[in-house]
Motif scaffolding. Sequence first.
Motif, mmCIF file in Angstrom:
data_model
loop_
_atom_site.group_PDB
_atom_site.id
_atom_site.type_symbol
_atom_site.label_atom_id
_atom_site.label_comp_id
_atom_site.label_asym_id
_atom_site.label_seq_id
_atom_site.Cartn_x
_atom_site.Cartn_y
_atom_site.Cartn_z
ATOM 1 N N LEU A 54 50.091 19.084 12.353
ATOM 2 C CA LEU A 54 50.875 17.867 12.132
ATOM 3 C C LEU A 54 49.980 16.721 11.677
ATOM 4 O O LEU A 54 50.272 16.043 10.689
ATOM 5 C CB LEU A 54 51.601 17.476 13.417
ATOM 6 C CG LEU A 54 52.978 18.081 13.676
ATOM 7 C CD1 LEU A 54 53.439 17.769 15.080
ATOM 8 C CD2 LEU A 54 53.993 17.558 12.675
ATOM 9 N N ARG A 55 48.887 16.509 12.383
ATOM 10 C CA ARG A 55 47.991 15.399 12.053
ATOM 11 C C ARG A 55 47.376 15.581 10.665
ATOM 12 O O ARG A 55 47.306 14.642 9.874
ATOM 13 C CB ARG A 55 46.885 15.276 13.103
ATOM 14 C CG ARG A 55 47.355 14.722 14.442
ATOM 15 C CD ARG A 55 46.183 14.212 15.258
ATOM 16 N NE ARG A 55 45.214 15.269 15.516
ATOM 17 C CZ ARG A 55 45.245 16.082 16.562
ATOM 18 N NH1 ARG A 55 46.230 15.966 17.456
ATOM 19 N NH2 ARG A 55 44.319 17.005 16.750
ATOM 20 N N GLN A 56 46.925 16.802 10.372
ATOM 21 C CA GLN A 56 46.300 17.054 9.077
ATOM 22 C C GLN A 56 47.298 16.875 7.929
ATOM 23 O O GLN A 56 46.952 16.336 6.869
ATOM 24 C CB GLN A 56 45.710 18.472 9.040
ATOM 25 C CG GLN A 56 44.477 18.639 9.907
ATOM 26 C CD GLN A 56 43.901 20.041 9.811
ATOM 27 O OE1 GLN A 56 44.617 21.012 9.601
ATOM 28 N NE2 GLN A 56 42.596 20.152 9.987
ATOM 29 N N HIS B 247 52.537 25.532 20.599
ATOM 30 C CA HIS B 247 51.290 26.193 20.192
ATOM 31 C C HIS B 247 50.202 25.125 20.012
ATOM 32 O O HIS B 247 50.449 24.073 19.417
ATOM 33 C CB HIS B 247 51.504 26.959 18.880
ATOM 34 C CG HIS B 247 50.404 27.906 18.550
ATOM 35 N ND1 HIS B 247 49.185 27.475 18.077
ATOM 36 C CD2 HIS B 247 50.315 29.265 18.627
ATOM 37 C CE1 HIS B 247 48.394 28.519 17.875
ATOM 38 N NE2 HIS B 247 49.061 29.612 18.203
ATOM 39 N N PRO B 248 48.992 25.373 20.509
ATOM 40 C CA PRO B 248 47.926 24.351 20.425
ATOM 41 C C PRO B 248 47.561 23.932 19.007
ATOM 42 O O PRO B 248 47.028 22.843 18.797
ATOM 43 C CB PRO B 248 46.741 25.021 21.129
ATOM 44 C CG PRO B 248 47.061 26.491 21.152
ATOM 45 C CD PRO B 248 48.545 26.572 21.243
ATOM 46 N N LYS B 249 47.844 24.780 18.015
ATOM 47 C CA LYS B 249 47.518 24.422 16.635
ATOM 48 C C LYS B 249 48.502 23.422 16.022
ATOM 49 O O LYS B 249 48.163 22.736 15.057
ATOM 50 C CB LYS B 249 47.522 25.686 15.756
ATOM 51 C CG LYS B 249 46.224 26.477 15.758
ATOM 52 C CD LYS B 249 46.292 27.556 14.677
ATOM 53 C CE LYS B 249 44.990 28.337 14.583
ATOM 54 N NZ LYS B 249 45.053 29.343 13.502
ATOM 55 N N ALA C 276 42.807 25.903 5.857
ATOM 56 C CA ALA C 276 43.572 25.773 4.608
ATOM 57 C C ALA C 276 43.862 24.311 4.294
ATOM 58 O O ALA C 276 43.707 23.852 3.159
ATOM 59 C CB ALA C 276 44.872 26.567 4.705
ATOM 60 N N LEU C 277 44.286 23.539 5.306
ATOM 61 C CA LEU C 277 44.574 22.124 5.095
ATOM 62 C C LEU C 277 43.296 21.317 4.882
ATOM 63 O O LEU C 277 43.280 20.335 4.138
ATOM 64 C CB LEU C 277 45.359 21.569 6.280
ATOM 65 C CG LEU C 277 46.831 22.017 6.365
ATOM 66 C CD1 LEU C 277 47.426 21.677 7.716
ATOM 67 C CD2 LEU C 277 47.650 21.383 5.251
ATOM 68 N N GLU C 278 42.216 21.723 5.528
ATOM 69 C CA GLU C 278 40.933 21.034 5.349
ATOM 70 C C GLU C 278 40.442 21.193 3.911
ATOM 71 O O GLU C 278 39.963 20.228 3.287
ATOM 72 C CB GLU C 278 39.904 21.588 6.331
ATOM 73 C CG GLU C 278 40.229 21.275 7.795
ATOM 74 C CD GLU C 278 39.320 22.021 8.759
ATOM 75 O OE1 GLU C 278 38.433 22.764 8.275
ATOM 76 O OE2 GLU C 278 39.497 21.870 9.986
ATOM 77 N N ASN D 135 58.388 19.313 22.327
ATOM 78 C CA ASN D 135 57.237 18.553 22.798
ATOM 79 C C ASN D 135 57.310 17.147 22.223
ATOM 80 O O ASN D 135 57.093 16.939 21.041
ATOM 81 C CB ASN D 135 55.945 19.248 22.342
ATOM 82 C CG ASN D 135 54.708 18.542 22.861
ATOM 83 O OD1 ASN D 135 54.803 17.492 23.490
ATOM 84 N ND2 ASN D 135 53.559 19.117 22.600
ATOM 85 N N LYS D 136 57.624 16.173 23.055
ATOM 86 C CA LYS D 136 57.823 14.802 22.576
ATOM 87 C C LYS D 136 56.581 14.277 21.863
ATOM 88 O O LYS D 136 56.674 13.569 20.869
ATOM 89 C CB LYS D 136 58.184 13.894 23.745
ATOM 90 C CG LYS D 136 58.414 12.445 23.319
ATOM 91 C CD LYS D 136 58.726 11.568 24.506
ATOM 92 C CE LYS D 136 58.891 10.113 24.077
ATOM 93 N NZ LYS D 136 59.132 9.220 25.211
ATOM 94 N N THR D 137 55.419 14.616 22.345
ATOM 95 C CA THR D 137 54.181 14.101 21.735
ATOM 96 C C THR D 137 54.101 14.464 20.266
ATOM 97 O O THR D 137 53.731 13.657 19.420
ATOM 98 C CB THR D 137 52.955 14.668 22.472
ATOM 99 O OG1 THR D 137 53.043 14.325 23.854
ATOM 100 C CG2 THR D 137 51.675 14.092 21.899
ATOM 101 N N SER D 138 54.475 15.698 19.933
ATOM 102 C CA SER D 138 54.439 16.129 18.540
ATOM 103 C C SER D 138 55.553 15.477 17.733
ATOM 104 O O SER D 138 55.335 15.006 16.621
ATOM 105 C CB SER D 138 54.576 17.651 18.454
ATOM 106 O OG SER D 138 53.513 18.284 19.124
ATOM 107 N N LEU D 139 56.741 15.428 18.270
ATOM 108 C CA LEU D 139 57.907 14.988 17.521
ATOM 109 C C LEU D 139 57.906 13.495 17.228
ATOM 110 O O LEU D 139 58.386 13.062 16.186
ATOM 111 C CB LEU D 139 59.183 15.362 18.270
ATOM 112 C CG LEU D 139 59.403 16.865 18.520
ATOM 113 C CD1 LEU D 139 60.727 17.085 19.228
ATOM 114 C CD2 LEU D 139 59.384 17.633 17.205
ATOM 115 N N GLU D 140 57.360 12.704 18.129
ATOM 116 C CA GLU D 140 57.435 11.257 17.927
ATOM 117 C C GLU D 140 56.422 10.759 16.895
ATOM 118 O O GLU D 140 56.467 9.614 16.483
ATOM 119 C CB GLU D 140 57.239 10.514 19.244
ATOM 120 C CG GLU D 140 55.841 10.665 19.835
ATOM 121 C CD GLU D 140 55.714 9.987 21.186
ATOM 122 O OE1 GLU D 140 54.612 9.999 21.736
ATOM 123 O OE2 GLU D 140 56.715 9.447 21.681
#
Length: 372
Positions: free
Chosen positions: A71-73, A64-66, A38-40, A95-100
């Motif tokens: 987030l990036r898209q 969740h792996p998605k 959808a985002l693509e 998950n710090k990786t996602s939030l930062e």
Amino acid sequence: MDMSILAVQPSSKCDSSCLICPWKEKFGCAGIMLPLEALEILSSHLEDFRFDEGLLTCPNPLLHPKIDIILRQTMELCKKLTLFIPVSVSRNFLNKTSLENVDFISLIIPSYKDIKSNLQTVKMLLSQGIDNLEAYILLDSNSDFAEILSTIELCKSYGLKITLGPKLYASPYADKFLEKIAKKENVEIGLHYGRKYFYNAIKVFIDNYPVTLLTSPGAENCKTLYLNPYGNFSKCPLSRFEVNYKKITKDDLRKMLFSPCAINRNVVGLSPKIRVSFVTKEGVEIPGEILELLELISQVNSFRAACKALGVSPSTYWEKIRSLEEKLGISLIISVRGGRKKGITILTEFAKDLLKEYREIREKAIVSLYEY
């Protein structure tokens, strides 16, 4: 202000604990996750266009792996991104990786009890070095004024940015709060300075602490797009026109973006909007946006922090200040370098006198609103 907003709800998985959520009754706990295609497809239709602001709402579960991909898209489609999560979210999901990687994190706080019982979540985020935190305090027809003030005080003690607003996409309930807060001591009420999310916003200073209050739908030039977990695009959840990502066209997207505000159709009556500016004898205008900025600088003693509170670009407003100073032939602000805080910004005597007169005029205008 002509602002474009993309709101993405990546997941419908919900524990129904967040009272502010406008979607849980619609999706329940089905656990649907947004199709990445959808985002693509949206990106390919938009080409080089980027939204001014992106809102990512309650991406549960954060692990969740998605989620990282979504987030990036979404970030690629927007100039800045705010992530909404309930303050009651399980700390195991943070998950710090996602939030930062997002620009702002908005903690949704339905009540004083919610923030009080989840202070460890706030502390965990702050301890990870995440300082772009906002407390989004629910303000609706059932809100207790004393409880709202207690919630604000608790959020202030942790240095959180504070916004008072309704459920997303709902009509705000700011009038009664303004009427009551205006009667308290050590409270200053600003004028509308622009938009935040889907609403017009003002600054309220409570004991010199800036609080953003969402006052009315920003129906003027409302350019929003909403993407739900099924991959359906619409103006917003209130809109009847909805198209799945597999069938969406550029014309559909254009129709959604430029259609009338659906929130505004549910609002009864009008909200007054006042602007104050000054004009010198030589015809030089000192606009309201600069006066609002000067007021914030007087409160926080920092040009950058004041711009951040207003949600504006420091570089753009630095140029505006310098251009105005040149026209006036007098300075408005002074930057003092050094010290423990690595420098501060203060107002000149001329700017202080200007601000005093501005506040007096503003107070008269605000009082008059509640006299009819």
